[in-house]
Scaffold this active site. Structure first.
Site, PDB file in Angstrom:
ATOM      1  N   ASP A  41      24.773  13.137  -0.201  1.00  0.00           N
ATOM      2  CA  ASP A  41      25.630  13.565   0.911  1.00  0.00           C
ATOM      3  C   ASP A  41      25.701  15.086   1.014  1.00  0.00           C
ATOM      4  O   ASP A  41      25.997  15.626   2.066  1.00  0.00           O
ATOM      5  CB  ASP A  41      27.039  13.027   0.720  1.00  0.00           C
ATOM      6  CG  ASP A  41      27.674  13.563  -0.554  1.00  0.00           C
ATOM      7  OD1 ASP A  41      26.962  13.672  -1.563  1.00  0.00           O
ATOM      8  OD2 ASP A  41      28.872  13.879  -0.544  1.00  0.00           O
ATOM      9  N   HIS A  48      24.112  18.692   5.206  1.00  0.00           N
ATOM     10  CA  HIS A  48      24.686  17.350   5.220  1.00  0.00           C
ATOM     11  C   HIS A  48      24.130  16.645   6.456  1.00  0.00           C
ATOM     12  O   HIS A  48      24.537  16.921   7.556  1.00  0.00           O
ATOM     13  CB  HIS A  48      26.209  17.485   5.307  1.00  0.00           C
ATOM     14  CG  HIS A  48      26.959  16.274   4.894  1.00  0.00           C
ATOM     15  ND1 HIS A  48      27.720  16.241   3.755  1.00  0.00           N
ATOM     16  CD2 HIS A  48      27.086  15.062   5.455  1.00  0.00           C
ATOM     17  CE1 HIS A  48      28.297  15.055   3.643  1.00  0.00           C
ATOM     18  NE2 HIS A  48      27.913  14.321   4.678  1.00  0.00           N
ATOM     19  N   ASP A  50      26.602   7.702   5.119  1.00  0.00           N
ATOM     20  CA  ASP A  50      25.729   8.797   5.551  1.00  0.00           C
ATOM     21  C   ASP A  50      24.285   8.315   5.674  1.00  0.00           C
ATOM     22  O   ASP A  50      23.580   8.643   6.633  1.00  0.00           O
ATOM     23  CB  ASP A  50      25.795   9.951   4.548  1.00  0.00           C
ATOM     24  CG  ASP A  50      27.205  10.410   4.273  1.00  0.00           C
ATOM     25  OD1 ASP A  50      28.025   9.552   3.888  1.00  0.00           O
ATOM     26  OD2 ASP A  50      27.506  11.600   4.422  1.00  0.00           O
ATOM     27  N   ARG A  58      27.802  20.995  -3.944  1.00  0.00           N
ATOM     28  CA  ARG A  58      29.110  20.937  -4.607  1.00  0.00           C
ATOM     29  C   ARG A  58      29.129  19.859  -5.693  1.00  0.00           C
ATOM     30  O   ARG A  58      28.106  19.252  -6.013  1.00  0.00           O
ATOM     31  CB  ARG A  58      30.199  20.699  -3.568  1.00  0.00           C
ATOM     32  CG  ARG A  58      30.177  19.346  -2.883  1.00  0.00           C
ATOM     33  CD  ARG A  58      31.206  19.308  -1.761  1.00  0.00           C
ATOM     34  NE  ARG A  58      31.235  18.017  -1.088  1.00  0.00           N
ATOM     35  CZ  ARG A  58      31.445  17.862   0.203  1.00  0.00           C
ATOM     36  NH1 ARG A  58      31.635  18.904   0.986  1.00  0.00           N
ATOM     37  NH2 ARG A  58      31.479  16.646   0.751  1.00  0.00           N
ATOM     38  N   ASP A  59      30.301  19.592  -6.219  1.00  0.00           N
ATOM     39  CA  ASP A  59      30.449  18.631  -7.314  1.00  0.00           C
ATOM     40  C   ASP A  59      30.496  17.201  -6.763  1.00  0.00           C
ATOM     41  O   ASP A  59      31.467  16.480  -6.944  1.00  0.00           O
ATOM     42  CB  ASP A  59      31.701  18.935  -8.129  1.00  0.00           C
ATOM     43  CG  ASP A  59      32.968  18.946  -7.283  1.00  0.00           C
ATOM     44  OD1 ASP A  59      32.861  19.066  -6.036  1.00  0.00           O
ATOM     45  OD2 ASP A  59      34.070  18.837  -7.856  1.00  0.00           O
ATOM     46  N   GLU A  60      29.416  16.814  -6.094  1.00  0.00           N
ATOM     47  CA  GLU A  60      29.341  15.483  -5.484  1.00  0.00           C
ATOM     48  C   GLU A  60      27.909  14.979  -5.590  1.00  0.00           C
ATOM     49  O   GLU A  60      27.582  14.258  -6.507  1.00  0.00           O
ATOM     50  CB  GLU A  60      29.822  15.560  -4.035  1.00  0.00           C
ATOM     51  CG  GLU A  60      30.329  14.240  -3.489  1.00  0.00           C
ATOM     52  CD  GLU A  60      31.179  14.413  -2.244  1.00  0.00           C
ATOM     53  OE1 GLU A  60      31.285  13.453  -1.490  1.00  0.00           O
ATOM     54  OE2 GLU A  60      31.727  15.515  -2.030  1.00  0.00           O
ATOM     55  N   TRP A 111      30.198   1.996   6.031  1.00  0.00           N
ATOM     56  CA  TRP A 111      29.588   2.454   4.774  1.00  0.00           C
ATOM     57  C   TRP A 111      28.891   1.257   4.111  1.00  0.00           C
ATOM     58  O   TRP A 111      27.680   1.294   3.879  1.00  0.00           O
ATOM     59  CB  TRP A 111      30.646   3.059   3.851  1.00  0.00           C
ATOM     60  CG  TRP A 111      30.857   4.518   4.071  1.00  0.00           C
ATOM     61  CD1 TRP A 111      30.494   5.536   3.231  1.00  0.00           C
ATOM     62  CD2 TRP A 111      31.445   5.163   5.216  1.00  0.00           C
ATOM     63  NE1 TRP A 111      30.820   6.754   3.780  1.00  0.00           N
ATOM     64  CE2 TRP A 111      31.408   6.558   4.989  1.00  0.00           C
ATOM     65  CE3 TRP A 111      32.011   4.705   6.402  1.00  0.00           C
ATOM     66  CZ2 TRP A 111      31.905   7.481   5.909  1.00  0.00           C
ATOM     67  CZ3 TRP A 111      32.510   5.622   7.327  1.00  0.00           C
ATOM     68  CH2 TRP A 111      32.440   6.990   7.072  1.00  0.00           C
ATOM     69  N   GLU A 161      28.170  19.484   7.587  1.00  0.00           N
ATOM     70  CA  GLU A 161      29.017  18.309   7.399  1.00  0.00           C
ATOM     71  C   GLU A 161      30.049  18.174   8.522  1.00  0.00           C
ATOM     72  O   GLU A 161      30.364  17.067   8.959  1.00  0.00           O
ATOM     73  CB  GLU A 161      29.733  18.408   6.049  1.00  0.00           C
ATOM     74  CG  GLU A 161      30.633  17.240   5.718  1.00  0.00           C
ATOM     75  CD  GLU A 161      31.229  17.348   4.336  1.00  0.00           C
ATOM     76  OE1 GLU A 161      31.611  16.301   3.766  1.00  0.00           O
ATOM     77  OE2 GLU A 161      31.321  18.477   3.801  1.00  0.00           O
TER      78      GLU A 161
END
Length: 903
Positions: free
Chosen positions: A478, A777, A491, A482-484, A544, A756
């Site tokens: 996604d 994104h 998505d 970052r911390d993801e 999702w 995003e």
């Protein structure tokens, strides 16, 4: 003189005959070129026909397969098979053996009376049974630093006393690995073995290492990294998701010239230590201390007597599977574009493109000099380095010099999303030649191109493709910075059709869909992210979880591979079963849902302009859509009873929707663009109420000043719905809107990838909330699907998926004077382009061999049309079927066509 002319004429005829010859090329085994490590026991073969002659169709094929090195004695022959099928032809000979290599070729015949033989292709089988490994899992034998967890080194030295003919390595790990043989890297893949639902599926890779080995002493060295297996992943600094261990499993099969063989495996004889990688985490970056390098450890003769013997472990081999998707590789290289000092005094390098990967650094300095690279996507409004949107991810690489000669550094088991780096501690002047950004992503073949007369839209296409490159890194992530960096299912599904145009994502998604099914809960719930690192209860959201049904169907349409539906069919049914079990009177109105994520909402919304769509209305629409897709799949797979059962369910779902969410006049309880888009795209309304719903949608768009207000779930379908109901001009208006919210607003703000949020950077230069504000994104890039399928008109019919039966219907408008696209299908190149020249519309179309196309020419009368410089109404090749509202519908076989249409 006559003899001379006769000779020239004869040579011309010969040249034309050679030029017109049929050829067969692009041989694929299980969708790959010459793959190593195939674990399909009946692998499937595909090929392309190539002929300059129009209307070329295959009439028959014959496949011959040999055991490698024995081309005089076929192991299997299909015989001459009369069919036009040239993709996914299954092997049906004797059982193929684990680890063995095979060669094959195909001869084809066409309807023009020509035939051709291919060159030889090959493939190597994987290890088909756990016992075939004959290797043991090994772990570091020393006591690990439980805080920093430096990367373990493992090595094995062995002697080969005979001449080596071939050697194959099979490798996997708990964590990530890089293998070296005699100082040379094994393969060019990175971040191996990739990310899967490790508890059920762990991939291994297969390499031809023949050139790396030699007669005499040899050394195998492997470095391990924490990776997804035990590293920090997910939220809340979560680590050890799959286990605390880090381990290696390896087998090298060596064949000698005298017919004998030898197997080198991971076992208790290996040694372990730590080296220069002192810390490595996906989110936080890597620390390399060159002073800790074990010089020479990758070469024979190194003294490892002080290294610790490894520990053997009883980890499962039952979960091992061959690698189906393409590995992550180094791709584009970006030199430093600009070096500057920010107002805050930071030394920053701009590479000109928001990319995913890392930076290679050259430096010369003293032992202990420490270089720190920090990574960022954007600068703030004052021009300073900005990392707040990275949240907890440190995204820093630290390189510590050993001193002496010039040193080169790059990470191994991490990656970053960035356009800018901040450089600290560099010894000497920061020069551009010492910093190179390297893009990393899955090695998917580029397939689609798009270009138009509008440069902003061309930049949008650039951004769409780079959003895909940066986020298709073994799984569809996604956000890469970052911390993801998780495989968010919503998505992926909204972007999947666009993705399938830009690149060949067939193996990529086929692999990932297996993990969707593997991580699906027993009750049918599909996780928010796959692989699932958020827990068993993090799932079941409309739009999702529907990934389980939407992507298999989109892949079937894009590639015509029925096996994808076969593989995923139970998963598709299970997801519908979850919705059904959580519905009352066929109304699914319970549970957590993300809704139309990141829809338009003004900061100071005093008059209700925020485009909030009822989440349960959305859920009911996707309930219907996923049910329809099960019906579609059942029909393809010949499951008639299932199709009838789900058809009855679908009617009840739609009846419940109309009763709960629609007035008798067709007005929806949520008056948003997304509400009407989903209702119309999924046929939730009776036919007599659909056009008025489309009219309401357009009025809503106009009420927002010709702006969209959709979020993740409404955006992919918005322009398609407008075109379907006669509002293509409004679709063009939205595409070309330059003010927020719009697709071109980020382009005007300097974006090089898809954002995003619609307003990741606000008009005043300030940022959206840093807790959720990625500048790479891909979701909103789903507009690409409309650009390719509607603007240039390239599409496929369901009765000939995978572009076996092609549909071409371009839509001219938006002030464009030109638009063209091309797509490398499994049959060859497909292209459609148009341009306005004076009072004429020029259309150039290319149809690959062994396919046919239904083409809609924007013309009111055939007398307006010429092809190849000749009036089309006089063409002996014309096959006119009907006129359809401002279009002339014709059928075309393969070939290149040049149409001129008088306006």
């Amino acid at each position: 003189m006559r003899k001379k002319y006769s000779l020239v004429f004869g040579l011309c005829l010969l040249g034309n005959a050679v030029f017109a010859q049929l050829s067969v090329q692009h041989l694929l085994t299980e969708n790959k070129t010459n793959p190593l490590g195939v674990d399909a026991v009946s692998p499937r073969f595909s090929w392309q026909l190539n002929s300059p002659k129009r209307n070329t169709v295959q009439s028959a094929y014959s496949i011959t397969l040999f055991a490698s090195g024995n081309v005089k004695k076929p192991l299997w022959q299909s015989g001459k098979t009369v069919t036009a099928a040239s993709v996914y032809i299954p092997y049906s000979g004797p059982a193929l053996q684990s680890g063995k290599k095979y060669q094959w070729l195909v001869e084809v015949w066409d309807t023009n009376g020509q035939n051709a033989k291919s060159d030889t292709a090959f493939f190597q089988m994987g290890l088909l049974q756990p016992g075939d490994w004959k290797a043991t899992w090994i772990e570091p034998g020393y006591t690990e630093d439980s805080v920093l967890r430096p990367s373990p080194l493992m090595r094995k030295q062995f002697n080969s006393t005979k001449k080596i003919v071939s050697a194959t390595a099979f490798i996997t790990a708990h964590g990530m690995y890089e293998a070296i043989i005699n100082g040379q890297r094994v393969g060019d893949a990175y971040l191996t073995p990739g990310w899967t639902a490790y508890q059920k599926r762990l991939q291994y890779q297969v390499y031809d290492v023949t050139p790396l080995l030699k007669k005499g002493s040899n050394t195998i060295g492997v470095t391990l990294g924490n990776g997804w297996y035990r590293g920090v992943i997910g939220f809340s600094n979560h680590s050890n998701v799959y286990g605390k261990d880090i381990a290696l499993l390896l087998r090298v099969e060596i064949s000698y010239s005298d017919g004998t063989s030898e197997t080198i495996v991971s076992d208790a004889s290996w040694k372990s230590n730590t080296g220069q990688i002192r810390y490595s985490e996906i989110y936080n970056g890597e620390t390399i201390d060159a002073r800790e390098e074990k010089t020479g450890w990758l070469m024979p003769g190194y003294d490892d007597s002080k290294w610790a013997p490894v520990k053997t472990a009883a980890h499962s081999k039952e979960v091992l599977v061959a690698t189906y998707n393409e590995p992550v590789k180094k791709k584009e290289i970006f030199p430093a574009l600009k070096i500057f000092t920010t107002p805050s005094g930071e030394q920053v390098i701009d590479f000109g493109q928001n990319l995913v990967g890392w930076v290679m650094v050259k430096a010369k300095g003293k032992a202990g000099d420490k270089i720190t690279l920090s990574h960022a996507e954007v600068l703030d409004k004052t021009g300073n380095f900005y990392t707040t949107n990275l949240r907890a991810a440190k995204a820093q690489d630290h390189f510590i010099l050993k001193g002496g000669e010039e040193e080169i550094f790059e990470p191994h088991f991490t990656w970053h999303g960035f356009r800018y780096i901040k450089v600290e501690g560099y010894p000497g002047e920061i020069k551009p030649e010492n910093f190179t950004a390297v893009a990393l992503y899955s090695d998917m073949a580029p397939t689609g191109t798009f270009h138009s007369s509008n440069q902003l839209v061309n930049q949008l296409q650039h951004n769409i493709q780079w959003g895909q490159r940066g986020n298709f890194l073994d799984v569809p992530t996604d956000c890469p910075q970052r911390d993801e960096r998780l495989g968010w299912t919503g998505d992926a599904q909204v972007f999947s059709r666009t993705a399938a145009f830009n690149m060949n994502v067939h193996p990529f998604f086929t692999k990932w869909l297996k993990d969707v099914a593997a991580d699906q809960q027993p009750n049918g719930s599909v996780p928010f992210v796959v692989p699932n690192v958020l827990g068993a209860n993090a799932g079941g959201s409309a739009g999702w979880a529907d990934v389980a049904n939407i992507i298999p169907w989109n892949m079937y349409l894009a590639y015509g591979d029925k096996q994808v539906l076969e593989n995923q069919y139970n998963s598709m049914k299970a997801w519908v079963g979850f919705m059904q079990s959580n519905s009352t009177n066929d109304l699914w109105n319970k549970g957590f849902h993300f809704g139309d994520w990141l829809f338009y909402r003004p900061d100071d919304d005093n008059d209700g302009k925020a485009a909030v769509t009822d989440k349960y209305l959305i859920a009911q629409c996707f309930y219907a859509h996923s049910t329809q897709l099960v019906i579609n799949a059942a029909n393809v797979l010949g499951k008639t009873e299932d199709a009838q059962q789900y058809q009855a369910l679908l009617k009840r779902i739609k009846d419940a929707y109309m009763k709960e969410y629609m007035t008798s006049n067709g007005r929806l309880v949520s008056g948003t663009q997304t509400a009407y888009v989903l209702a119309l795209n999924f046929d939730m309304l009776p036919e007599n109420l659909r056009q008025q719903a489309a009219d309401r949608l357009v009025e809503n768009i106009k009420s927002y000043g010709n702006h969209l207000t959709t979020g993740f779930l409404g955006t992919p379908y918005l322009c398609h719905v407008l075109t379907r109901y006669g509002y293509t001009d409004m679709a063009y208006t939205l595409l070309l809107q330059e003010k927020y919210p719009s697709w071109l607003y980020p382009v005007k703000m300097g974006a090089t990838t898809i954002w995003e949020r619609w307003d990741g950077i606000k008009p005043d230069g300030s940022f959206q909330v840093p807790s959720m504000n990625s500048y790479n994104h891909y979701s909103y890039g789903a507009i690409g699907d409309w650009m390719y399928r509607v603007m240039t008109g390239i599409d496929t019919y369901e009765d000939g998926p995978g572009y076996k039966h092609i549909r071409i219907q371009p839509h001219i408008g938006g002030g464009f004077t030109q638009a063209d696209a091309s797509l490398q299908t499994y049959y060859g190149k497909l292209a459609s382009g148009w341009k306005l020249e004076g009072d004429r519309l020029i259309m150039d179309i290319e149809i690959p061999a062994n396919t046919n196309a239904t083409v809609f020419l924007p013309a009111d009368d055939i007398s307006q049309v010429s092809e190849g410089g000749q009036p089309y109404e006089n063409s002996t090749a014309k096959k006119i079927t009907e006129f359809k509202t401002n279009y002339l519908r014709i059928n075309l076989g393969s070939g290149a066509y040049h149409f001129s249409i008088k306006k």
